[in-house]
Motif scaffolding. Structure first.
Motif, PDB file in Angstrom:
ATOM      1  N   TYR A   1       0.878  -1.178   0.000  1.00  0.00           N
ATOM      2  CA  TYR A   1       0.000   0.000   0.000  1.00  0.00           C
ATOM      3  C   TYR A   1       0.913   1.224   0.000  1.00  0.00           C
ATOM      4  CZ  TYR A   1      -4.114   2.804   1.249  1.00  0.00           C
ATOM      5  OH  TYR A   1      -5.155   3.713   1.249  1.00  0.00           O
ATOM      6  N   ASN A   2       1.278   1.676  -1.187  1.00  0.00           N
ATOM      7  CA  ASN A   2       2.339   2.695  -1.299  1.00  0.00           C
ATOM      8  C   ASN A   2       1.971   3.825  -2.255  1.00  0.00           C
ATOM      9  OD1 ASN A   2       3.942  -0.250  -1.260  1.00  0.00           O
ATOM     10  ND2 ASN A   2       4.755   1.261   0.143  1.00  0.00           N
ATOM     11  N   ASN A   3       2.621   4.938  -2.041  1.00  0.00           N
ATOM     12  CA  ASN A   3       2.622   6.025  -3.025  1.00  0.00           C
ATOM     13  C   ASN A   3       4.032   6.133  -3.591  1.00  0.00           C
ATOM     14  OD1 ASN A   3      -0.040   7.006  -2.963  1.00  0.00           O
ATOM     15  ND2 ASN A   3       0.364   8.224  -1.132  1.00  0.00           N
ATOM     16  N   TYR A   4       4.150   5.931  -4.894  1.00  0.00           N
ATOM     17  CA  TYR A   4       5.447   6.092  -5.579  1.00  0.00           C
ATOM     18  C   TYR A   4       5.065   6.269  -7.046  1.00  0.00           C
ATOM     19  CZ  TYR A   4      10.560   5.274  -6.072  1.00  0.00           C
ATOM     20  OH  TYR A   4      11.915   5.390  -6.294  1.00  0.00           O
TER      21      TYR A   4
ATOM     22  N   ILE B   1      17.560   4.188  -1.146  1.00  0.00           N
ATOM     23  CA  ILE B   1      17.652   5.166  -0.052  1.00  0.00           C
ATOM     24  C   ILE B   1      16.564   6.212  -0.201  1.00  0.00           C
ATOM     25  CG2 ILE B   1      19.454   6.507  -1.275  1.00  0.00           C
ATOM     26  CD1 ILE B   1      20.731   6.945   1.573  1.00  0.00           C
ATOM     27  N   ARG B   2      15.850   6.471   0.916  1.00  0.00           N
ATOM     28  CA  ARG B   2      14.754   7.450   0.899  1.00  0.00           C
ATOM     29  C   ARG B   2      14.717   8.196   2.231  1.00  0.00           C
ATOM     30  NH1 ARG B   2       9.619   5.074   2.253  1.00  0.00           N
ATOM     31  NH2 ARG B   2       8.755   7.163   2.299  1.00  0.00           N
ATOM     32  N   LEU B   3      14.053   9.343   2.172  1.00  0.00           N
ATOM     33  CA  LEU B   3      13.946  10.189   3.350  1.00  0.00           C
ATOM     34  C   LEU B   3      12.742   9.775   4.206  1.00  0.00           C
ATOM     35  CD1 LEU B   3      14.972  12.854   4.754  1.00  0.00           C
ATOM     36  CD2 LEU B   3      13.388  14.087   3.262  1.00  0.00           C
TER      37      LEU B   3
ATOM     38  N   TYR C   1       3.810  15.132   6.764  1.00  0.00           N
ATOM     39  CA  TYR C   1       3.011  14.251   5.932  1.00  0.00           C
ATOM     40  C   TYR C   1       3.929  13.417   5.037  1.00  0.00           C
ATOM     41  CZ  TYR C   1      -1.054  16.828   7.565  1.00  0.00           C
ATOM     42  OH  TYR C   1      -2.022  17.379   8.363  1.00  0.00           O
ATOM     43  N   GLY C   2       3.460  12.221   4.713  1.00  0.00           N
ATOM     44  CA  GLY C   2       4.298  11.231   4.030  1.00  0.00           C
ATOM     45  C   GLY C   2       4.943  11.708   2.749  1.00  0.00           C
ATOM     46  N   PHE C   3       4.331  12.680   2.070  1.00  0.00           N
ATOM     47  CA  PHE C   3       4.888  13.058   0.764  1.00  0.00           C
ATOM     48  C   PHE C   3       6.266  13.703   0.878  1.00  0.00           C
ATOM     49  CE2 PHE C   3       2.080  16.729   1.708  1.00  0.00           C
ATOM     50  CZ  PHE C   3       2.895  17.817   1.431  1.00  0.00           C
ATOM     51  N   LYS C   4       6.637  14.158   2.111  1.00  0.00           N
ATOM     52  CA  LYS C   4       7.992  14.699   2.277  1.00  0.00           C
ATOM     53  C   LYS C   4       9.048  13.586   2.214  1.00  0.00           C
ATOM     54  CE  LYS C   4       8.744  18.568   3.231  1.00  0.00           C
ATOM     55  NZ  LYS C   4       8.880  19.752   2.328  1.00  0.00           N
ATOM     56  N   GLY C   5       8.615  12.339   2.384  1.00  0.00           N
ATOM     57  CA  GLY C   5       9.550  11.209   2.420  1.00  0.00           C
ATOM     58  C   GLY C   5       9.952  10.757   1.031  1.00  0.00           C
ATOM     59  N   ILE C   6      10.755  11.565   0.384  1.00  0.00           N
ATOM     60  CA  ILE C   6      11.140  11.309  -1.010  1.00  0.00           C
ATOM     61  C   ILE C   6      11.910   9.987  -1.145  1.00  0.00           C
ATOM     62  CG2 ILE C   6      13.145  12.850  -0.674  1.00  0.00           C
ATOM     63  CD1 ILE C   6      12.954  13.544  -3.657  1.00  0.00           C
ATOM     64  N   LYS C   7      11.550   9.230  -2.166  1.00  0.00           N
ATOM     65  CA  LYS C   7      12.134   7.893  -2.388  1.00  0.00           C
ATOM     66  C   LYS C   7      13.209   7.933  -3.466  1.00  0.00           C
ATOM     67  CE  LYS C   7       7.830   5.609  -1.111  1.00  0.00           C
ATOM     68  NZ  LYS C   7       6.737   4.715  -1.523  1.00  0.00           N
ATOM     69  N   GLY C   8      13.990   6.874  -3.524  1.00  0.00           N
ATOM     70  CA  GLY C   8      14.971   6.715  -4.605  1.00  0.00           C
ATOM     71  C   GLY C   8      15.830   7.955  -4.821  1.00  0.00           C
TER      72      GLY C   8
ATOM     73  N   SER D   1       7.740  18.866  -5.148  1.00  0.00           N
ATOM     74  CA  SER D   1       6.839  18.340  -6.189  1.00  0.00           C
ATOM     75  C   SER D   1       5.357  18.613  -5.956  1.00  0.00           C
ATOM     76  CB  SER D   1       7.038  16.833  -6.341  1.00  0.00           C
ATOM     77  OG  SER D   1       8.234  16.603  -7.018  1.00  0.00           O
ATOM     78  N   TRP D   2       4.868  18.323  -4.753  1.00  0.00           N
ATOM     79  CA  TRP D   2       3.422  18.481  -4.543  1.00  0.00           C
ATOM     80  C   TRP D   2       3.029  19.944  -4.437  1.00  0.00           C
ATOM     81  CZ3 TRP D   2      -0.042  15.227  -5.927  1.00  0.00           C
ATOM     82  CH2 TRP D   2       0.347  13.893  -6.073  1.00  0.00           C
ATOM     83  N   ASN D   3       3.931  20.766  -3.946  1.00  0.00           N
ATOM     84  CA  ASN D   3       3.668  22.204  -3.921  1.00  0.00           C
ATOM     85  C   ASN D   3       3.615  22.746  -5.351  1.00  0.00           C
ATOM     86  OD1 ASN D   3       5.226  25.176  -3.581  1.00  0.00           O
ATOM     87  ND2 ASN D   3       3.491  24.768  -2.244  1.00  0.00           N
TER      88      ASN D   3
HETATM   89  N1  MTE Z   1       8.818   9.729  -3.515  1.00  0.00           N
HETATM   90  C1  MTE Z   1       8.811   9.682  -4.845  1.00  0.00           C
HETATM   91  N2  MTE Z   1       9.972   9.728  -5.517  1.00  0.00           N
HETATM   92  N3  MTE Z   1       7.648   9.596  -5.561  1.00  0.00           N
HETATM   93  C2  MTE Z   1       6.425   9.574  -4.943  1.00  0.00           C
HETATM   94  O1  MTE Z   1       5.387   9.503  -5.612  1.00  0.00           O
HETATM   95  N4  MTE Z   1       5.233   9.631  -2.791  1.00  0.00           N
HETATM   96  C3  MTE Z   1       5.285  10.212  -1.453  1.00  0.00           C
HETATM   97  C4  MTE Z   1       6.487   9.709  -0.653  1.00  0.00           C
HETATM   98  N5  MTE Z   1       7.672   9.695  -1.464  1.00  0.00           N
HETATM   99  C5  MTE Z   1       6.409   9.628  -3.521  1.00  0.00           C
HETATM  100  C6  MTE Z   1       7.651   9.680  -2.837  1.00  0.00           C
HETATM  101  C7  MTE Z   1       4.060   9.972  -0.701  1.00  0.00           C
HETATM  102  S1  MTE Z   1       2.675  10.816  -1.234  1.00  0.00           S
HETATM  103  C8  MTE Z   1       4.008   9.149   0.394  1.00  0.00           C
HETATM  104  S2  MTE Z   1       2.589   9.049   1.352  1.00  0.00           S
HETATM  105  C9  MTE Z   1       5.161   8.334   0.785  1.00  0.00           C
HETATM  106  O2  MTE Z   1       6.229   8.401  -0.177  1.00  0.00           O
HETATM  107  C10 MTE Z   1       4.773   6.884   0.950  1.00  0.00           C
HETATM  108  O3  MTE Z   1       5.838   6.098   1.416  1.00  0.00           O
HETATM  109  P1  MTE Z   1       5.620   4.523   1.617  1.00  0.00           P
HETATM  110  O4  MTE Z   1       5.015   4.019   0.344  1.00  0.00           O
HETATM  111  O5  MTE Z   1       6.964   3.923   1.876  1.00  0.00           O
HETATM  112  O6  MTE Z   1       4.687   4.371   2.778  1.00  0.00           O
END
Ligand code: MTE
Length: 319
Positions: A78-81, A224-226, A232-239, A253-255
């Motif tokens: 259950y993820n947002n990416y 590696i991700r933040l 809120y979760g969207f600050k947790g940037i992935k990859g 990005s979301w702003n």
């Molecule tokens: N990072 C990237 N690169 N792309 C994304 O779409 N989605 C964000 C954030 N980091 C996102 C991202 C959002 S909206 C959320 S809620 C969290 O990742 C979700 O992290 P999780 O899937 O590990 O719970």
């Protein structure tokens, strides 16, 4: 979209979940794999070369919550990416064949130490810690996640930002070939995020490289991700492929996509609603369809550690 989940598994069973993901060989990024007799300081140099592999030498953190973590399935299905699709199960389905290694992280901007670092070298100087954090998504759902990561404050200190560095900006890999969601143009790529230097040097944020004691699954942002638990979760940037020390506030990005709905700060705040829904309560993923929503806590319950960062700031305007 909600997807059906298999029965929850206990944390004690997680590390034997070896067949959970496809088995593939990755380029060896670290020489030491799972050596249980190594001292903790050497352990942080360990980068297992297989997806799902167990990370060694993990310290416990005093910042962990004692709430029960969500199941591995909840956290990884259950993820947002959006780089892998906009549906909640898309990252799980579409990121399986993504090879995160080899990987480099570029550090640039106002710092004494900059450069491009192989992932293993990037994390080598730091201790691996388990941080069990409450995570709250802007979509009003939450989870408890046993992350494994390195302290962002330690990383920042290591690169010695100059007095001009007021913010840290992060960027995700932007690879159309390997990330199918990018071709659909749902956001302006690369995915971008940022923190003030004061936020980034607070003890709470980590750069996560694992969860449940094993290498970070692709859908959660490998390698590696933040993780910033009071936002809120969207600050947790992935990859993450790039970290830049800047004088001016970086775009996020979301702003950029919807400034009225998503601000730069994005602190969890039950008193300031999203323009289209309330932020007062949250649905804990995995609690069951009939479980009542729970109240959302100011700063997601991390106020003692972070409220001082926002003294005098109007949190209604700076959402
Ligand atoms: N990072 C990237 N690169 N792309 C994304 O779409 N989605 C964000 C954030 N980091 C996102 C991202 C959002 S909206 C959320 S809620 C969290 O990742 C979700 O992290 P999780 O899937 O590990 O719970």
């Amino acid at each position: 979209m909600l997807i059906k989940k298999p029965a929850a598994i206990r944390p004690s069973e997680i590390t034997s979940e070896k067949n959970y993901l496809n088995r593939r060989n990755f380029i060896r990024a670290g020489a030491l794999l799972g050596g249980s007799i190594l001292a903790p300081s050497a352990m942080s140099a360990v980068v297992p070369d297989k997806r799902g592999a167990k990370l060694a030498g993990i310290r416990k953190s005093r910042f962990s919550t004692d709430e029960t973590p969500n199941s591995f399935e909840d956290i990884t299905t259950y993820n947002n990416y959006y780089e892998f699709g906009t549906g909640k199960s898309d990252p799980y389905k579409n990121a399986q064949d993504f090879d995160p290694l080899p990987w480099t992280v570029k550090v640039e901007g106002h710092a004494e130490k900059t450069g491009t670092f192989d992932f293993a070298d990037f994390i080598k100087p730091f201790d691996l810690e388990e941080r069990i954090y409450r995570m709250r998504c802007v979509e009003a759902w939450s989870m408890v996640i046993p992350w494994v990561g390195i302290s962002l404050a330690e990383v920042i200190k290591h690169f010695r930002p100059t007095s001009k560095a007021k913010y840290v900006a992060f960027e995700t890999l932007n690879d159309r070939k390997r990330m199918p969601g990018i071709r659909r143009g749902s956001l302006d790529w690369p995915y971008r995020e940022g923190l003030t230097i004061a936020e980034a040097t607070n003890p709470l944020p980590i750069l996560a490289v694992g969860l449940y004691g094993q290498v970070l699954p692709n859908q959660n942002g490998a390698p590696i991700r933040l993780v910033v638990p009071w936002k809120y979760g969207f600050k947790g940037i992935k990859g993450i492929v790039r970290m830049r020390f800047t004088e001016v506030r970086p775009e996020t990005s979301w702003n950029m996509a919807q400034a009225r709905e998503y601000g730069f700060y994005a602190n969890v705040n039950p008193n300031v609603d999203h323009p289209r829904w309330s932020q007062a309560r949250e649905r804990r993923i995995g609690a069951g369809l009939f479980a009542s929503k729970q109240p959302t806590l100011m700063f997601n319950g991390y106020g003692d550690e972070v409220a001082h960062l926002y003294k005098g700031l109007d949190l209604r305007r700076n959402y």
